[in-house]
Design an enzyme around this catalytic site. Structure first.
Site, mmCIF file in Angstrom:
data_model
loop_
_atom_site.group_PDB
_atom_site.id
_atom_site.type_symbol
_atom_site.label_atom_id
_atom_site.label_comp_id
_atom_site.label_asym_id
_atom_site.label_seq_id
_atom_site.Cartn_x
_atom_site.Cartn_y
_atom_site.Cartn_z
ATOM 1 N N GLY A 7 34.220 31.805 34.410
ATOM 2 C CA GLY A 7 35.617 32.032 34.799
ATOM 3 C C GLY A 7 36.191 30.729 35.331
ATOM 4 N N VAL A 11 39.825 30.095 41.289
ATOM 5 C CA VAL A 11 38.608 30.138 42.128
ATOM 6 C C VAL A 11 37.451 29.446 41.406
ATOM 7 C CG1 VAL A 11 36.926 31.616 43.295
ATOM 8 C CG2 VAL A 11 39.337 32.253 43.300
ATOM 9 N N VAL A 116 31.711 36.825 42.789
ATOM 10 C CA VAL A 116 32.969 36.596 43.520
ATOM 11 C C VAL A 116 34.041 37.599 43.068
ATOM 12 C CG1 VAL A 116 34.687 34.829 44.155
ATOM 13 C CG2 VAL A 116 32.369 34.131 43.562
ATOM 14 N N ASN A 118 36.250 40.766 42.276
ATOM 15 C CA ASN A 118 36.560 41.979 43.041
ATOM 16 C C ASN A 118 36.600 43.230 42.169
ATOM 17 O OD1 ASN A 118 36.911 41.433 45.840
ATOM 18 N ND2 ASN A 118 38.659 40.129 45.294
ATOM 19 N N HIS A 173 34.051 43.935 51.673
ATOM 20 C CA HIS A 173 35.082 42.893 51.526
ATOM 21 C C HIS A 173 36.337 43.619 51.015
ATOM 22 C CE1 HIS A 173 37.022 39.125 50.719
ATOM 23 N NE2 HIS A 173 37.094 39.352 49.425
HETATM 24 C C1 LAC Z 1 40.319 37.197 48.741
HETATM 25 C C2 LAC Z 1 39.684 37.484 47.433
HETATM 26 C C3 LAC Z 1 38.840 36.357 46.964
HETATM 27 O O1 LAC Z 1 39.911 37.816 49.738
HETATM 28 O O2 LAC Z 1 38.964 38.672 47.512
HETATM 29 O O3 LAC Z 1 41.199 36.344 48.793
#
Ligand code: LAC
Length: 306
Positions: A7, A11, A116, A118, A173
């Site tokens: 990717g 990021v 990484v 989501n 997260h």
């Molecule tokens: C953030 C993404 C990377 O928290 O989940 O900005």
């Protein structure tokens, strides 16, 4: 060490840049979009003379170029749009991740995988199941980024340097994130002893919302400067065998009373990936928050059979 980044969006490309500049290894950037990874890696190569740096970076569309990587970072997938939760990306990103992970299993069977994409906790679990790799080799980058955001907001509130703050964030997260005020230290002192509850609650809320705040400012795409710094921090701990304690999303087998999901907890990272899971001593309230966060991940996992 060969480090592949799958990717080449913001990021991915910035992670590749940071890891190259830190000289963590030979970097390979891969993206299915024609020419993107190659263009970005040629651009990154051209900075070497200015930076007086000698690093190796290549980019291409061919997934076969990840062959025999020691570390593979997965950033492929869609990012949030304003108003979206990370969980809303699940259907699209899980099919992308599945494909990527089958390739990793075939081409880089010894790799340590850093996820990484989501929704992070679910994608980390998916990576573990699809690759079939041992649990120490699957690491989701999420809560160390959240911790850095928490430290930044605390340092602004207290008008201190962010390096004076040692933040601790555990849990999902996402909305189930748990910034731990009691365990977070400011110049060695617990944050709970420094700020009143109202101030702390406002910092916790702002930390949880920080990713969405950035998405809403950007209008399209999500954060990338801090996420790429957090990726480089994780890979550096592995590549340099630092035995560094960082928050990361890992597979639990009973630690903290949690089983068969991936969730953020402090871990020790080194050349074998996750070398230890650190057991924080949690209060009853903190334990309940972590169980609630784990339950929300578990519920989503039940809805989607990978
Ligand atoms: C953030 C993404 C990377 O928290 O989940 O900005």
């Amino acid at each position: 060490m060969k480090i592949s980044v799958i990717g080449a969006g913001n990021v991915g490309a910035l992670s590749a840049m940071r890891m190259a500049e830190l000289k963590l290894g030979d970097i390979v950037l891969v993206d299915i979009a024609k020419g993107v990874a190659q263009g970005k890696s040629l651009d990154l190569e051209d900075t070497r003379s200015i930076l007086k740096a000698d690093y190796d970076i290549k980019g291409c569309e061919d997934i076969n170029s990840i062959e025999d990587s020691g570390v593979v970072v997965i950033t492929a997938g869609l990012a949030r749009k304003p108003g979206m939760t990370r969980e809303e990306l699940l259907t699209k990103n899980s099919s992308i991740l599945k494909d990527v992970c089958l390739n990793i299993r075939k081409l880089a069977p010894e790799a340590i995988v850093v996820v990484v994409t989501n929704p992070l906790d679910l994608m980390t679990y998916l990576a573990l199941k699809v690759t079939g790799f041992s649990k120490n080799r699957i690491i989701g980058m999420g809560v160390s980024l959240d911790a850095s955001r928490f430290a930044n907001l605390i340092s602004q509130e207290l008008k201190l340097n962010p390096t004076d703050v040692t933040p601790v964030v555990i849990g999902a997260h996402g909305q189930g994130m748990i910034p731990l005020a009691r365990h977070t230290r400011v110049k060695g002192e617990s944050l709970e002893k420094i700020l009143n509850k109202e101030k702390i609650d406002s910092l916790l809320k702002r930390t949880i919302e920080r990713g969405a705040e950035i998405v809403s400012c950007l209008g399209s795409g999500s954060a990338f400067f801090a996420p790429s710094a957090a990726v480089a921090e994780v890979v550096k701990a592995i590549a340099k065998d630092e035995k560094k304690v960082l928050g990361a999303c890992v597979y639990l087998t009973g630690e903290y009373g949690i089983k068969d999901i991936c969730i953020g907890v402090p871990v020790c990272l080194g050349k074998n990936g996750v070398e230890d899971i650190i057991k924080l001593e949690l209060s009853d309230g903190e334990k309940k928050e972590l169980m609630d966060s784990a339950d929300s991940i578990q519920n989503l996992l039940r809805q989607f059979s990978f």
